[in-house]
Design an enzyme around this catalytic site. Structure first.
Site, PDB file in Angstrom:
ATOM      1  N   MET A 316       0.402   3.173 -10.034  1.00  0.00           N
ATOM      2  CA  MET A 316       0.564   2.991  -8.491  1.00  0.00           C
ATOM      3  C   MET A 316       0.297   1.476  -8.114  1.00  0.00           C
ATOM      4  O   MET A 316      -0.666   1.154  -8.172  1.00  0.00           O
ATOM      5  CB  MET A 316      -0.301   4.146  -7.984  1.00  0.00           C
ATOM      6  CG  MET A 316      -0.395   4.367  -6.441  1.00  0.00           C
ATOM      7  SD  MET A 316       1.101   4.625  -5.709  1.00  0.00           S
ATOM      8  CE  MET A 316       1.214   6.278  -5.956  1.00  0.00           C
ATOM      9  N   CYS A 381       6.764   4.998 -10.702  1.00  0.00           N
ATOM     10  CA  CYS A 381       5.405   4.764 -11.098  1.00  0.00           C
ATOM     11  C   CYS A 381       4.596   6.208 -10.789  1.00  0.00           C
ATOM     12  O   CYS A 381       5.088   7.039 -10.085  1.00  0.00           O
ATOM     13  CB  CYS A 381       4.724   4.056  -9.862  1.00  0.00           C
ATOM     14  SG  CYS A 381       4.608   4.438  -8.203  1.00  0.00           S
ATOM     15  N   CYS A 382       3.494   6.436 -11.419  1.00  0.00           N
ATOM     16  CA  CYS A 382       2.474   7.534 -11.136  1.00  0.00           C
ATOM     17  C   CYS A 382       1.067   6.833 -11.106  1.00  0.00           C
ATOM     18  O   CYS A 382       1.079   5.610 -10.970  1.00  0.00           O
ATOM     19  CB  CYS A 382       2.732   8.662 -12.179  1.00  0.00           C
ATOM     20  SG  CYS A 382       2.382   8.171 -13.807  1.00  0.00           S
ATOM     21  N   ALA A 383       0.273   7.674 -11.233  1.00  0.00           N
ATOM     22  CA  ALA A 383      -1.167   7.025 -11.216  1.00  0.00           C
ATOM     23  C   ALA A 383      -1.493   6.029 -12.335  1.00  0.00           C
ATOM     24  O   ALA A 383      -2.111   4.685 -11.804  1.00  0.00           O
ATOM     25  CB  ALA A 383      -2.030   8.186 -11.374  1.00  0.00           C
ATOM     26  N   SER A 389       5.805   9.218 -14.715  1.00  0.00           N
ATOM     27  CA  SER A 389       6.705   8.180 -14.535  1.00  0.00           C
ATOM     28  C   SER A 389       7.336   7.653 -15.933  1.00  0.00           C
ATOM     29  O   SER A 389       8.810   7.652 -15.803  1.00  0.00           O
ATOM     30  CB  SER A 389       5.983   6.897 -13.736  1.00  0.00           C
ATOM     31  OG  SER A 389       4.864   6.417 -14.686  1.00  0.00           O
TER      32      SER A 389
END
Length: 436
Positions: A316, A381-383, A389
């Protein structure tokens, strides 16, 4: 052809005002009268509250919320917005009055005498408002609900002036000796829950949709639920400053509901990647924890890597990351994190952390990647950029003709830290079968 703009629903707003206004005064007065007949109605007062000054002129901002309440119905620009707003106002009134009847509290201080105009306004208030109806503060609940509506329609200097005045209204519930402090966070909590349950622009998270919890989701959900119970238990048993533990307890409970029952939309993230500010406030303990966790795992890594021309994979992004990467768009799969970017083309495809995304989620993400990458540099994106992602990018590669094994190898070559468990590989295989 574009549809003509919807006419502002003036008549419907007037009709709702004619119903909600009497409902407010009748139900509020009735709860006050019932509490006045009961004996032994107590108060919850912290010692430091005795230092709060009585400021007579703040009765003016205190009273002004009535004008903002009435005008709010005419601020709504569409019938959908109006009906959501009315639903929130009706729900907060019913829940608050039920709390006042079940657990009445009394304001415990003697209010000093006020003279002149301020005294007249206090006298008018005292004609129907007795020292009961304390927690949750309906004044604060309405403040949050009205603030969340007006903020959608005001910008620039008018918005800043509005924020200042509404902050003053919030302070006035203490400086007019109308409420004790415990009433404020409880009122804000109720309103934030209603904003979460009844969003303006998205389906309610209480609508489950197609989500079905598997064994891994149940295990994670039970863990979050246990954390919520521990926080709530400590708040009840300890009291005092530990009452703030109700905040993380509520935040953890919503995350537990996401895993156990409601799915990722229970975390209240909008399709633009952001949370409404009351929902962000409600989830703040978990949002802060997940942000810190993402930075702890990735602070020594490049924020994003290019998997294919114009398609980046990473964590992120912060605003600094977005500027350094020269992003033109973001596809965000992390419902548990607030996207901090300024307005840009952000698309949210919700997928719960530590679970393999559903095939439909991979299909949505792959379709968006293909559509958005033509506009410029696109971040998926992800965390952490390690799993959800990464699998979304692999699904897009499959849609471009790669085999699942080749897609996974391509993603791993670009970002060696990615984590694909058996469930992730199986989900990609099922997606590939659908593509073929």
């Amino acid at each position: 052809m574009p549809q003509p703009p919807e006419a502002r629903p003036w008549r419907e707003a007037a009709g709702w005002l004619a119903l909600l206004g009497p409902l407010f005064f009748i139900s509020y007065g009735w709860a006050n009268a019932v509490a006045a007949e009961r004996s032994g109605v107590g108060s919850i007062v912290f010692a430091w509250e005795h230092a709060i000054p009585f400021v007579p002129w703040t009765i003016l901002p205190y009273w002004s919320i009535d004008l903002f309440y009435a005008a709010s119905l005419f601020v709504c620009s569409t019938r959908a917005e109006l009906r959501t707003h009315v639903s929130r106002l009706f729900a907060v009134q019913c829940i608050s009055v039920a709390c006042f009847l079940i657990w009445p509290l009394r304001f415990g201080f003697e209010r000093p005498q006020a003279d002149g105009l301020w005294g007249a306004l206090f006298a008018a208030l005292g004609s129907f408002d007795k020292p009961f109806n304390q927690a949750p503060s309906l004044h604060i609940s309405l403040l949050v609900l009205l603030w969340s509506l007006y903020a959608r329609h005001l910008h620039g200097l008018p918005r800043r002036l509005f924020d200042l005045w509404f902050a003053l209204i919030g302070v006035s519930v203490l400086t007019t000796f109308q409420h004790h402090f415990i009433d404020l966070p409880s009122g804000a909590l109720l309103a934030c829950l209603l904003v979460w349950a009844l969003p303006f622009d998205e389906p309610s998270p209480l609508r489950r949709g197609a989500y079905r919890a598997n064994r891994a989701a149940l295990r994670l959900g039970v863990g979050y639920l246990a954390g919520a119970v521990c926080c709530a238990g400590a708040a009840v048993l300890t009291g005092g400053a530990a009452l703030w533990l109700w905040w993380p307890a509520t935040s953890l409970l919503l995350v537990a509901l996401a895993y156990l029952w409601l799915g990722p939309r229970a975390l209240g993230k909008r399709s633009d990647g952001r949370h409404a500010w009351p929902v962000r406030l409600l989830l703040a303990p978990c949002l802060v924890a997940t942000w810190l966790n993402s930075r702890a795992w990735t602070h020594r890594l490049t924020p994003a890597v290019e998997v294919a021309p114009g398609v980046l994979l990473g964590r992120m992004p912060s605003r600094k990351d977005a500027a350094a990467l020269a992003l033109s768009g973001v596809i965000d799969l992390a419902p548990e994190m607030h996207n901090p970017l300024p307005p840009m083309r952000v698309r949210h495809v919700p997928a719960l952390d530590l679970l393999a995304p559903a095939v439909t989620t991979l299909a949505d993400a792959a379709r968006l990647i293909e559509a958005e990458r033509e506009r410029g540099r696109l971040l998926v994106c992800c965390a952490l950029g390690f799993s959800r992602s990464a699998l979304a990018v692999a699904a897009w590669l499959v849609s471009q003709g790669h085999s699942p094994a080749a897609a996974i190898a391509c993603v791993r070559a670009a970002r060696p830290h990615v984590v694909f468990g058996d469930a992730h590989v199986a989900a990609l295989g099922r997606y590939a079968e659908g593509v073929q």
